[in-house]
Scaffold this active site. Structure first.
Site, PDB file in Angstrom:
ATOM      1  N   LEU A  92      37.914 -40.443  16.681  1.00  0.00           N
ATOM      2  CA  LEU A  92      38.993 -41.063  16.897  1.00  0.00           C
ATOM      3  C   LEU A  92      39.686 -40.862  17.842  1.00  0.00           C
ATOM      4  CD1 LEU A  92      39.667 -39.374  13.475  1.00  0.00           C
ATOM      5  CD2 LEU A  92      39.142 -41.278  13.633  1.00  0.00           C
ATOM      6  N   HIS A 137      36.572 -30.420  21.580  1.00  0.00           N
ATOM      7  CA  HIS A 137      38.008 -31.028  21.414  1.00  0.00           C
ATOM      8  C   HIS A 137      39.039 -29.798  22.005  1.00  0.00           C
ATOM      9  CE1 HIS A 137      37.721 -35.240  20.326  1.00  0.00           C
ATOM     10  NE2 HIS A 137      37.467 -34.699  19.447  1.00  0.00           N
TER      11      HIS A 137
END
Ligand code: K1U
Ligand code: ZN
Length: 167
Positions: A92, A137
């Protein structure tokens, strides 16, 4: 609940290493609810706190078809892994870019749940890939960093152009 803004590569804040969560309280549970809403709305199958500019070790994942199996991992750690598999990934934070990444095929994760209780979970397939992608992440790593330098440069140029056009 609230929709949170997702940082887009090459935003340097995506390379921040997240800090361990020390207290699982209502403030953290509010962030969990907001992250889940943001992930479902995107739509996505995972989201790390880093992507919404909160630099704590928290990820949410839902790989179910019916989008009714939210998994919350606080301070997640891969404690065992086996095999290798290559799967196409998206992110995303890197909209419109998909490419193949090789990761462990099966993993065991240890984490805290939204009540602060420790648990372990075995995962394979898309769930294992997604959990590894989200933990990356938290360590400041975006999936494009597994790709060649040439591909990374092209992706960076493409996204910077898109961002200029959307200003
Ligand atoms: O971390 C993220 O940016 C979320 C990412 C997770 C992910 C996807 C694929 C492989 C590994 C990790 C996404 O959710 S990208 C969007 C996506 O894959 C998707 C969206 C809607 C339906 C099904 C998948
Ligand atoms: Zn991602």
């Amino acid at each position: 609940m609230a929709l949170l803004q997702i940082l887009h590569y090459p935003d340097p804040r995506l390379h921040t290493v997240a800090q361990p969560v020390t207290t699982v309280d209502d403030t953290l549970r509010r962030l969990i609810a907001d992250m889940a809403e943001t992930m479902y709305a995107a739509p996505g199958i995972g989201l790390a706190a880093t992507q919404v500019n909160h630099h704590v070790r928290l990820i949410v994942v839902d790989v179910s078809e019916t989008k009714d199996n939210l998994l919350v991992f606080i301070n997640p750690e891969v404690i065992w892994s086996d095999g290798l598999e290559t799967m196409e990934e998206g992110c995303l934070s890197v909209p419109g870019i998909y490419d193949k990444v090789q990761r462990a095929e099966r993993i065991r994760v240890r984490a805290l749940n939204a009540q602060g209780q420790p648990f372990e979970m075995d995962a394979d397939g898309l769930l294992a890939v997604c959990i590894q992608h989200e933990i990356d992440h938290l360590n400041g790593k975006v999936f494009v960093e597994y790709l060649s330098r040439l591909k990374q440069d092209r992706i960076r140029q493409k996204l910077k152009k898109q961002q200029r056009e959307n200003m």
